[in-house]
Design a protein around this motif. Structure first.
Motif, mmCIF file in Angstrom:
data_model
loop_
_atom_site.group_PDB
_atom_site.id
_atom_site.type_symbol
_atom_site.label_atom_id
_atom_site.label_comp_id
_atom_site.label_asym_id
_atom_site.label_seq_id
_atom_site.Cartn_x
_atom_site.Cartn_y
_atom_site.Cartn_z
ATOM 1 N N SER A 19 5.694 184.017 106.628
ATOM 2 C CA SER A 19 6.764 185.021 106.063
ATOM 3 C C SER A 19 7.899 184.515 106.784
ATOM 4 N N ALA A 20 8.937 184.313 106.281
ATOM 5 C CA ALA A 20 9.851 183.993 107.435
ATOM 6 C C ALA A 20 11.571 183.997 106.991
ATOM 7 N N VAL A 21 12.250 185.720 107.943
ATOM 8 C CA VAL A 21 12.825 186.069 107.721
ATOM 9 C C VAL A 21 14.546 184.989 108.067
ATOM 10 N N PRO A 22 15.603 184.983 107.795
ATOM 11 C CA PRO A 22 16.597 184.828 108.547
ATOM 12 C C PRO A 22 17.497 185.389 109.218
ATOM 13 N N ALA A 23 18.061 185.033 109.818
ATOM 14 C CA ALA A 23 18.713 185.937 111.251
ATOM 15 C C ALA A 23 20.044 186.911 109.717
ATOM 16 N N SER A 24 20.688 186.118 108.741
ATOM 17 C CA SER A 24 20.864 187.175 108.211
ATOM 18 C C SER A 24 21.051 186.346 107.008
ATOM 19 N N SER A 83 -7.549 170.206 107.147
ATOM 20 C CA SER A 83 -7.452 170.964 107.730
ATOM 21 C C SER A 83 -6.762 172.273 107.986
ATOM 22 N N TYR A 84 -5.077 171.512 107.146
ATOM 23 C CA TYR A 84 -4.112 172.380 106.603
ATOM 24 C C TYR A 84 -3.417 170.972 106.189
ATOM 25 N N TYR A 85 -2.256 172.929 105.272
ATOM 26 C CA TYR A 85 -1.529 172.193 104.176
ATOM 27 C C TYR A 85 -0.206 172.258 105.459
ATOM 28 N N GLU A 86 0.813 170.929 105.478
ATOM 29 C CA GLU A 86 2.145 170.686 105.411
ATOM 30 C C GLU A 86 3.118 170.884 105.134
ATOM 31 N N VAL A 87 3.585 172.228 104.549
ATOM 32 C CA VAL A 87 4.510 172.686 103.629
ATOM 33 C C VAL A 87 6.089 172.169 104.519
ATOM 34 N N ARG A 88 6.980 170.965 104.260
ATOM 35 C CA ARG A 88 8.158 170.992 104.697
ATOM 36 C C ARG A 88 9.704 171.450 103.677
ATOM 37 N N TYR A 89 10.314 171.994 104.124
ATOM 38 C CA TYR A 89 11.605 172.702 103.788
ATOM 39 C C TYR A 89 12.797 173.032 104.854
ATOM 40 N N THR A 90 13.807 172.324 103.705
ATOM 41 C CA THR A 90 15.152 172.712 104.329
ATOM 42 C C THR A 90 15.853 173.797 103.685
ATOM 43 N N TYR A 91 16.449 174.303 105.112
ATOM 44 C CA TYR A 91 17.665 175.274 104.041
ATOM 45 C C TYR A 91 19.111 175.695 104.168
ATOM 46 N N PRO A 92 19.439 177.007 103.443
ATOM 47 C CA PRO A 92 21.166 176.720 103.257
ATOM 48 C C PRO A 92 21.989 176.969 105.216
ATOM 49 N N TRP A 120 17.486 175.076 98.615
ATOM 50 C CA TRP A 120 16.189 174.560 99.375
ATOM 51 C C TRP A 120 15.833 173.945 98.938
ATOM 52 N N ASN A 121 14.874 172.835 100.058
ATOM 53 C CA ASN A 121 14.311 171.589 99.689
ATOM 54 C C ASN A 121 12.412 172.280 100.055
ATOM 55 N N PHE A 122 11.650 171.751 98.862
ATOM 56 C CA PHE A 122 10.320 171.547 99.562
ATOM 57 C C PHE A 122 9.472 170.929 99.666
ATOM 58 N N LYS A 123 8.242 170.591 100.102
ATOM 59 C CA LYS A 123 7.385 169.415 99.853
ATOM 60 C C LYS A 123 6.246 170.028 100.910
ATOM 61 N N VAL A 124 4.764 169.712 99.645
ATOM 62 C CA VAL A 124 3.866 169.645 100.617
ATOM 63 C C VAL A 124 2.607 168.489 100.968
ATOM 64 N N ARG A 125 2.043 169.163 102.009
ATOM 65 C CA ARG A 125 0.865 167.634 101.505
ATOM 66 C C ARG A 125 -0.674 167.922 102.532
ATOM 67 N N ALA A 126 -1.603 167.675 102.288
ATOM 68 C CA ALA A 126 -2.233 167.809 102.696
ATOM 69 C C ALA A 126 -2.864 166.997 104.425
ATOM 70 N N CYS A 127 -3.047 167.990 105.193
ATOM 71 C CA CYS A 127 -3.009 166.799 106.555
ATOM 72 C C CYS A 127 -5.154 166.863 107.016
ATOM 73 N N ALA A 128 -5.689 166.344 107.469
ATOM 74 C CA ALA A 128 -6.861 166.130 108.806
ATOM 75 C C ALA A 128 -6.792 166.424 110.073
ATOM 76 N N GLY A 129 -7.348 167.423 110.684
ATOM 77 C CA GLY A 129 -7.178 166.945 112.522
ATOM 78 C C GLY A 129 -6.761 168.633 113.094
ATOM 79 N N ALA A 130 -6.223 168.557 113.918
ATOM 80 C CA ALA A 130 -5.537 169.233 114.490
ATOM 81 C C ALA A 130 -3.713 168.709 114.454
ATOM 82 N N VAL A 131 -2.964 170.352 114.379
ATOM 83 C CA VAL A 131 -1.858 169.608 113.884
ATOM 84 C C VAL A 131 -0.832 168.779 114.745
#
Length: 151
Positions: A19-24, A83-92, A120-131
């Protein structure tokens, strides 16, 4: 870079949901909008539609003006290699890409409460190992990049 994200967006991940809550955040009209991939991709269907390329996780997104939420749907991998998904995003009103590192699973959802209005823009990938250990060959390719306008 991470400090800038912490100032602009507070991100919380509980049970695979971020969950992300923008400042305004302004009040929203009661409307719904789904993301689409301007560069193409394979549509897997669903509500909202989810898009993928060969050997990438899928991604989909929907803004719900009535609930004032933006949900990013991602998944498609359950291999113990990743071990995790990386979700990349841009926002207004912000330059550059930001990212969430989230739990693995077949069907995942990240929720942004009271999202900033705009593009907004989004893209996702799956990754191995630690972040902090991800390097060449340790991640899948990126899903199709999705575009979503929140009115």
């Amino acid at each position: 870079m991470a400090a800038a994200v912490a100032l602009a967006v507070a991100v919380v991940s509980v049970g695979g949901t971020a969950s992300a809550v923008p400042a305004s955040a302004a009040a929203s009209p009661c409307a719904s909008q789904d993301a689409y991939p301007p560069g193409g991709g394979t549509n897997l269907g669903g509500a909202p539609n989810r898009f993928t390329y060969a050997d990438t996780p899928y991604a989909g997104a929907r803004f719900d003006g009535c609930a004032n939420t933006l949900r990013v749907y991602y998944g498609g991998y359950s291999s113990p290699r990743y071990s995790y998904y990386e979700v990349r995003y841009t926002y207004p009103s912000r330059l550059g890409w930001y990212s969430w590192q989230l739990r693995m699973g077949e069907y995942r959802v990240a929720t942004v409460d009271a999202p900033a209005r705009g593009d907004w823009n989004f893209k996702v990938r799956a990754c191995a190992g630690a972040v902090d250990e991800a390097g060449p060959g340790s991640c899948t390719g990126w899903s199709p990049q999705l575009f979503l306008h929140t009115p």
